[in-house]
Design a protein around this motif. Structure first.
Motif, PDB file in Angstrom:
ATOM      1  N   UNK A   1       0.825  -1.205   0.000  1.00  0.00           N
ATOM      2  CA  UNK A   1       0.000   0.000   0.000  1.00  0.00           C
ATOM      3  C   UNK A   1       0.859   1.254   0.000  1.00  0.00           C
ATOM      4  N   UNK A   2       1.962   1.234   0.724  1.00  0.00           N
ATOM      5  CA  UNK A   2       2.872   2.391   0.735  1.00  0.00           C
ATOM      6  C   UNK A   2       3.364   2.670  -0.686  1.00  0.00           C
ATOM      7  N   UNK A   3       3.783   1.609  -1.380  1.00  0.00           N
ATOM      8  CA  UNK A   3       4.256   1.775  -2.745  1.00  0.00           C
ATOM      9  C   UNK A   3       3.189   2.353  -3.657  1.00  0.00           C
ATOM     10  N   UNK A   4       1.948   1.884  -3.514  1.00  0.00           N
ATOM     11  CA  UNK A   4       0.855   2.380  -4.350  1.00  0.00           C
ATOM     12  C   UNK A   4       0.539   3.839  -4.038  1.00  0.00           C
ATOM     13  N   UNK A   5       0.556   4.185  -2.756  1.00  0.00           N
ATOM     14  CA  UNK A   5       0.246   5.566  -2.377  1.00  0.00           C
ATOM     15  C   UNK A   5       1.344   6.529  -2.826  1.00  0.00           C
ATOM     16  N   UNK A   6       2.587   6.091  -2.750  1.00  0.00           N
ATOM     17  CA  UNK A   6       3.693   6.934  -3.217  1.00  0.00           C
ATOM     18  C   UNK A   6       3.570   7.164  -4.720  1.00  0.00           C
TER      19      UNK A   6
ATOM     20  N   UNK B   1       0.785   7.133  -6.468  1.00  0.00           N
ATOM     21  CA  UNK B   1      -0.339   8.061  -6.655  1.00  0.00           C
ATOM     22  C   UNK B   1       0.062   9.483  -6.301  1.00  0.00           C
ATOM     23  N   UNK B   2       0.849   9.617  -5.254  1.00  0.00           N
ATOM     24  CA  UNK B   2       1.303  10.940  -4.821  1.00  0.00           C
ATOM     25  C   UNK B   2       2.166  11.599  -5.895  1.00  0.00           C
ATOM     26  N   UNK B   3       3.083  10.844  -6.464  1.00  0.00           N
ATOM     27  CA  UNK B   3       3.947  11.403  -7.512  1.00  0.00           C
ATOM     28  C   UNK B   3       3.155  11.801  -8.753  1.00  0.00           C
ATOM     29  N   UNK B   4       2.194  10.977  -9.136  1.00  0.00           N
ATOM     30  CA  UNK B   4       1.360  11.300 -10.301  1.00  0.00           C
ATOM     31  C   UNK B   4       0.565  12.583 -10.039  1.00  0.00           C
TER      32      UNK B   4
ATOM     33  N   UNK C   1     -10.226  21.533 -11.057  1.00  0.00           N
ATOM     34  CA  UNK C   1      -9.426  20.323 -11.251  1.00  0.00           C
ATOM     35  C   UNK C   1      -8.343  20.233 -10.181  1.00  0.00           C
ATOM     36  N   UNK C   2      -7.726  21.348  -9.870  1.00  0.00           N
ATOM     37  CA  UNK C   2      -6.683  21.355  -8.844  1.00  0.00           C
ATOM     38  C   UNK C   2      -7.242  20.985  -7.471  1.00  0.00           C
ATOM     39  N   UNK C   3      -8.444  21.461  -7.174  1.00  0.00           N
ATOM     40  CA  UNK C   3      -9.072  21.144  -5.885  1.00  0.00           C
ATOM     41  C   UNK C   3      -9.312  19.648  -5.731  1.00  0.00           C
ATOM     42  N   UNK C   4      -9.745  19.007  -6.816  1.00  0.00           N
ATOM     43  CA  UNK C   4      -9.981  17.554  -6.765  1.00  0.00           C
ATOM     44  C   UNK C   4      -8.674  16.807  -6.503  1.00  0.00           C
ATOM     45  N   UNK C   5      -7.605  17.224  -7.157  1.00  0.00           N
ATOM     46  CA  UNK C   5      -6.310  16.562  -6.959  1.00  0.00           C
ATOM     47  C   UNK C   5      -5.813  16.775  -5.530  1.00  0.00           C
ATOM     48  N   UNK C   6      -5.945  17.982  -5.016  1.00  0.00           N
ATOM     49  CA  UNK C   6      -5.524  18.260  -3.638  1.00  0.00           C
ATOM     50  C   UNK C   6      -6.315  17.413  -2.643  1.00  0.00           C
ATOM     51  N   UNK C   7      -7.599  17.239  -2.924  1.00  0.00           N
ATOM     52  CA  UNK C   7      -8.415  16.393  -2.038  1.00  0.00           C
ATOM     53  C   UNK C   7      -7.930  14.945  -2.054  1.00  0.00           C
ATOM     54  N   UNK C   8      -7.516  14.455  -3.223  1.00  0.00           N
ATOM     55  CA  UNK C   8      -7.025  13.075  -3.301  1.00  0.00           C
ATOM     56  C   UNK C   8      -5.704  12.919  -2.546  1.00  0.00           C
TER      57      UNK C   8
ATOM     58  N   UNK D   1      10.234  14.384  -6.082  1.00  0.00           N
ATOM     59  CA  UNK D   1      10.095  12.969  -6.442  1.00  0.00           C
ATOM     60  C   UNK D   1      10.148  12.146  -5.169  1.00  0.00           C
ATOM     61  N   UNK D   2       8.998  11.594  -4.771  1.00  0.00           N
ATOM     62  CA  UNK D   2       8.921  10.760  -3.569  1.00  0.00           C
ATOM     63  C   UNK D   2       9.303   9.340  -3.958  1.00  0.00           C
ATOM     64  N   UNK D   3      10.266   8.773  -3.263  1.00  0.00           N
ATOM     65  CA  UNK D   3      10.753   7.438  -3.599  1.00  0.00           C
ATOM     66  C   UNK D   3      10.428   6.406  -2.542  1.00  0.00           C
ATOM     67  N   UNK D   4      10.177   5.190  -2.994  1.00  0.00           N
ATOM     68  CA  UNK D   4       9.945   4.057  -2.082  1.00  0.00           C
ATOM     69  C   UNK D   4      10.060   2.769  -2.871  1.00  0.00           C
ATOM     70  N   UNK D   5      10.699   1.768  -2.280  1.00  0.00           N
ATOM     71  CA  UNK D   5      10.825   0.457  -2.910  1.00  0.00           C
ATOM     72  C   UNK D   5      10.178  -0.597  -2.023  1.00  0.00           C
ATOM     73  N   UNK D   6       9.237  -1.325  -2.588  1.00  0.00           N
ATOM     74  CA  UNK D   6       8.586  -2.403  -1.845  1.00  0.00           C
ATOM     75  C   UNK D   6       9.501  -3.615  -1.792  1.00  0.00           C
ATOM     76  N   UNK D   7       9.192  -4.543  -0.892  1.00  0.00           N
ATOM     77  CA  UNK D   7       9.937  -5.801  -0.800  1.00  0.00           C
ATOM     78  C   UNK D   7       9.004  -6.940  -1.175  1.00  0.00           C
TER      79      UNK D   7
END
Length: 482
Positions: A159-164, A166-169, A197-204, A238-244
């Motif tokens: 989940x951390x990897x997926x959220x990171x 999404x955050x970068x996108x 559009x920006x408000x929707x992205x900020x909410x996500x 650029x937020x980085x994270x590597x899953x195991x």
């Protein structure tokens, strides 16, 4: 005023009313659209040197930045609470309610009852088999709990990897919108849609991390976490994270087995007190690195207590000092230095495994050379008493308080239920708070009743302007006919 001036005034009014009616229609149709800000037409008097009239200065997008900021912080708190509540509820379900089928406490009770039943008739092979079967069921429950705890850590890591990602996108999209807003502002174009559009992205993003939005020149924004990490300021971080691939009981962030967050390649504090604390992202780190490992450690300590109680020095006097006891660490004697993950390895001694043909050793001792008196049930009774004898546990994970094995199981079950109750109470409070803020924000948005009233006023203004144009037309016709 000349007829030409009156005609110009009426025409400018018709143009403004037509645009205002379109905005009202847009407001009504988007009254429930997420991120939409109510529009209102900005008008200014006609330029000097003209006969008056009105000029469209632009479109005003209404919102309350203070309420929105509070609601977004509440979104993060609720997302964090929801993740922790879900985790605690899953653990409580796995441990089970005492007395329910399959619960850990129920397995212990079944093991105790089988011992007492066998002690009343130690000559019964069936009752001895029941002891072996219930003991195996107990170890299987510990195995399942240990496996599920590690799977929850693996799910959190994923989940951390997926959220990171999404955050970068989202940060990339916000950067693009910043550029578009600046360009539109320079040319005087309408930017309200870009703001929506920006408000929707900020909410996500606000579910993932709590946000602080700072306005920059010409409508652009900078974005920070409430704890001070820069997400977007001129360009996105650029937020980085590597899953195991797999997480085991002994793996941790501190030992370098698991990964934390990086920002533009620099390692960041990924704990609950770090820059990204407060949202669903922080909750997954807490589950992976704190909550689940604590549950695993307590379960391992309980497994160790069970092995030690019924091992050398316990009720079975036939055991040597280095012999495996009734319960073993994957078939071998307990090594106190290998407590981590023990709940996933604990097994019933194969000498008395179900259908082994030697369950008589439960009655006569694991180290007995031959079968003894079939009516002797003292060892079975002693095993049962050992489970209920209070003693200080060897493991530093458990409180240094004299308790029985049954008490340890009860305490573990109670802790799981108590954690769930506390998490549920906090989740209920934060959910109510978030709902109240959302309703307050919504009340500042589009009111369809007011919009309809405005539409009626616009219609009246439109009719008045049209009447002026009609009168001017009649007057001009009369002048032409003279």
């Amino acid at each position: 005023m000349s007829l030409t001036g009156a005609l110009y005034n009426a025409f400018s009014g018709l143009t403004a009313n037509s645009r205002a009616a379109a905005l009202v229609s847009t407001n009504i149709s988007n009254a429930t659209t997420e991120g939409y800000g109510r529009r209102e037409l900005a008008l200014t008097p006609g330029s000097l040197g003209t006969s008056g009239g009105v000029r469209i200065a632009g479109v005003i997008r209404h919102n309350d930045p203070v309420i929105i900021a509070d609601r977004r912080v509440s979104d993060a708190e609720l997302a964090y609470s929801n993740s922790m509540y879900t985790h605690s509820k899953q653990l409580e379900t796995l441990v089970g309610e005492s007395g329910s089928a399959g619960a850990l406490a129920t397995r212990v009770t079944a093991f105790e009852n089988s011992l007492l039943s066998a002690a009343t008739d130690p000559s019964s092979s069936q009752r001895l088999e029941n002891v072996a079967t219930s003991a195996t069921s107990l170890t299987q429950s510990l195995h399942k709990l240990s496996t599920e705890i590690q799977q929850s850590r693996q799910a959190a890591d994923t989940s951390i990897g997926q959220q990171v990602e999404s955050l970068n996108i989202a940060l990339g999209r916000l950067d693009a919108i910043n550029d578009a807003v600046v360009k539109a502002s320079s040319t005087g174009s309408d930017v309200a849609t870009l703001y929506d559009e920006r408000a929707v992205i900020l909410d996500s993003i606000s579910d993932i991390v709590p946000l602080r939005v700072v306005q920059r020149d010409r409508g652009a924004i900078a974005l920070f976490t409430t704890n001070g990490a820069t997400l977007l300021d001129g360009s996105p971080m650029e937020i980085g994270f590597e899953t195991v691939n797999a997480i085991g009981p002994g793996m941790s962030l501190a030992d370098g087995d698991l990964n934390g967050l990086t920002v533009n390649g620099l390692a960041m504090n990924s704990t609950s007190s770090g820059f990204f604390a407060g949202g669903s992202l922080a909750a997954q780190f807490e589950i992976r690195d704190q909550a689940a490992p604590e549950s695993q450690a307590e379960l391992d300590a309980i497994a160790r207590d069970l092995i030690e109680r019924l091992g050398p020095g316990g009720p079975d006097a036939t055991l040597g000092a280095t012999d495996p006891g009734l319960f073993t660490d994957a078939g071998t004697a307990l090594d106190p230095l290998k407590e981590v993950g023990l709940a996933g390895r604990i097994e019933l001694n194969s000498l008395v495994a179900p259908d082994s043909g030697s369950v008589w050793r439960l009655r006569d001792g694991l180290g007995a050379a031959v079968q003894g008196e079939v009516g002797e049930g003292r060892l079975l009774q002693s095993i049962s008493e050992a489970l209920n004898t209070s003693s200080i546990p060897s493991s530093a994970t458990l409180p240094s308080v004299s308790r029985s094995f049954v008490n340890h199981i009860s305490e573990f079950s109670s802790n799981a239920a108590g954690t769930r109750v506390r998490a549920e109470n906090e989740h209920s409070f934060l959910s109510s708070q978030n709902t109240a803020l959302s309703e307050l924000e919504f009340s500042k948005g589009v009111d369809t009743d007011q919009e309809l009233q405005r539409l009626m006023q616009i219609e009246q203004h439109f009719t008045a302007n049209a009447k002026v144009m009609s009168v001017v037309d009649e007057l001009m016709e009369r002048l032409m006919s003279i």
